[in-house]
Motif scaffolding. Structure first.
Motif, PDB file in Angstrom:
ATOM      1  N   LYS A 161       0.744  -1.592  -0.013  1.00 19.73           N
ATOM      2  CA  LYS A 161      -0.014  -0.247  -0.263  1.00 19.73           C
ATOM      3  C   LYS A 161       0.707   1.534   0.183  1.00 19.73           C
ATOM      4  O   LYS A 161       2.026   1.908   0.552  1.00 19.73           O
ATOM      5  CB  LYS A 161      -1.041   0.121   0.930  1.00 19.73           C
ATOM      6  CG  LYS A 161      -2.013  -1.526   1.545  1.00 19.73           C
ATOM      7  CD  LYS A 161      -2.494  -1.128   2.588  1.00 19.73           C
ATOM      8  CE  LYS A 161      -3.736  -2.317   2.441  1.00 19.73           C
ATOM      9  NZ  LYS A 161      -4.721  -1.703   4.201  1.00 19.73           N
ATOM     10  N   LYS A 200       4.738   2.123  -3.135  1.00 23.36           N
ATOM     11  CA  LYS A 200       3.710   1.546  -2.219  1.00 23.36           C
ATOM     12  C   LYS A 200       4.926  -0.043  -1.904  1.00 23.36           C
ATOM     13  O   LYS A 200       3.766  -0.860  -1.277  1.00 23.36           O
ATOM     14  CB  LYS A 200       3.145   0.081  -3.845  1.00 23.36           C
ATOM     15  CG  LYS A 200       1.850   1.808  -3.957  1.00 23.36           C
ATOM     16  CD  LYS A 200       0.848   0.868  -5.206  1.00 23.36           C
ATOM     17  CE  LYS A 200      -0.639   1.957  -5.514  1.00 23.36           C
ATOM     18  NZ  LYS A 200      -1.278   0.970  -6.630  1.00 23.36           N
ATOM     19  N   ASN A 233      -2.208   4.881   2.103  1.00 21.12           N
ATOM     20  CA  ASN A 233      -3.018   4.018   2.537  1.00 21.12           C
ATOM     21  C   ASN A 233      -2.493   2.800   4.038  1.00 21.12           C
ATOM     22  O   ASN A 233      -3.465   2.329   3.799  1.00 21.12           O
ATOM     23  CB  ASN A 233      -3.215   3.714   1.170  1.00 21.12           C
ATOM     24  CG  ASN A 233      -4.438   4.834   0.892  1.00 21.12           C
ATOM     25  OD1 ASN A 233      -5.009   5.758   0.828  1.00 21.12           O
ATOM     26  ND2 ASN A 233      -3.660   4.756  -1.099  1.00 21.12           N
ATOM     27  N   SER A 234      -1.605   3.208   4.405  1.00 21.90           N
ATOM     28  CA  SER A 234      -0.580   2.298   5.339  1.00 21.90           C
ATOM     29  C   SER A 234      -1.968   2.960   6.400  1.00 21.90           C
ATOM     30  O   SER A 234      -1.068   4.017   7.360  1.00 21.90           O
ATOM     31  CB  SER A 234       0.520   2.286   5.176  1.00 21.90           C
ATOM     32  OG  SER A 234       1.321   1.942   3.704  1.00 21.90           O
TER      33      SER A 234
END
Length: 314
Positions: free
Chosen positions: A139, A193, A143-144
């Motif tokens: 991620k 990501k 978004n983590s």
């Protein structure tokens, strides 16, 4: 008034420089000759020795259990998944090997230390420790979840401190042993990501290098270390990862075989494939803007766009 030159010190400095140059040439020649020798002549004997592998319940960890057992080693497998771990133990025993499984939470130092004590009492002194367990989310940083980032570091990096502290003392008493750190090329190169994953693997690579230096400086040169740095491996944790125009994903069986050989040959740094050494050198020499353009052109910046593995242990 000008200070007088200490010619004795000058001569000693020159001699030291010459000696280091000569020694450097010798080391390079030795490395070249070793690369030409068949692997059978370089592997050490580990028959009867105890090999402990974290994350042995699946993937590369399970393959390592089977392959080390084929070399005559007694296997201890650690995993948080009790059922999968016991399945690995059964597979080793079915092939005539000796294996014992322990359920361990690598995020819990107390659990690691307690289980390590149990292993020593029930099975014996660990000769080779393979810190293989790892997890990845794939991620972006924003978004983590905070808890996910912490868990990534606990499994991929911090657990190495606790496992090594648990078993290194016995190795130092005999000045014999081997510590294997399964890291990643993501411990040398950053990817999108994978900010948390890369950071944890950078930590693992640094852990191995500093530990190797510390052991040598303390006279414990009989204890070897190996850090393993493959590119993406074709396994569940990286489901959906796109092979780049430059590199294809590696098979778990190949990676496991290379790890076993690197351990038996006392290879300090294993990069897979070997061309990654050149890639790393170019990264250090070339301007960052150019490096990014090359990464984008070869697909390195989009490899994780379709990754589907979530908190998969490998």
């Amino acid at each position: 008034m000008m200070e007088s030159i200490d010619w004795k010190e000058v001569v000693l400095t020159v001699l030291r420089v010459w000696w280091m140059c000569i020694y450097g040439v010798y080391c390079m020649a030795e490395s070249f000759v070793r690369s030409l020798l068949p692997r059978d002549y370089q592997r050490k004997e580990i028959r009867g020795e105890i090999v402990l592998i974290t994350g042995g319940g699946s993937g590369i960890g399970r393959l390592l259990c089977l392959k080390f057992a084929e070399k005559g080693a007694k296997i201890v497998t650690w995993d948080i998944d009790e059922e999968a771990n016991e399945r690995t133990a059964r597979m080793v025993k079915e092939k005539g090997g000796i294996c014992r499984s322990y359920t361990v939470d690598l995020c819990n130092p107390k659990d690691i230390y307690a289980t390590a004590t149990k292993v020593k009492q029930e099975f014996g002194k660990v000769d080779i420790l393979v810190n293989n367990a790892g997890i990845v989310t794939g991620k972006s940083l924003m978004n983590s979840l905070d808890d996910d980032i912490i868990q990534t570091f606990e499994v991929n990096a911090l657990s190495h401190f606790w496992t090594v502290k648990a078993f290194l003392g016995d190795m130092m008493l005999s000045n014999k042993g081997h510590i294997v750190t399964v890291a990643s090329m993501a411990g040398w190169l950053g990817y999108n990501k994978m900010v948390d994953f890369c950071a944890s693997k950078f930590a693992a690579v640094g852990f191995d290098e500093a530990l190797r230096m510390e052991l040598k400086s303390e006279g414990a040169e009989g204890i070897k270390t190996t850090v393993v740095c493959p590119v993406y491996v074709n396994k569940q944790a990286f489901d959906g990862v796109i092979a780049t125009k430059l590199l294809a994903t590696l098979s778990p069986d190949r990676v496991a075989s290379e790890i076993v050989d690197a351990t038996l040959m006392n290879v300090p740094v294993l990069m897979l494939p070997k061309i990654m050494r050149l890639v790393l050198l170019l990264k250090l020499l070339l301007p960052e803007k150019f490096v990014y353009k090359v990464a984008a052109a070869t697909g390195l910046t989009t490899m994780m766009d379709k990754q589907q593995g979530k908190w998969e242990e490998y």
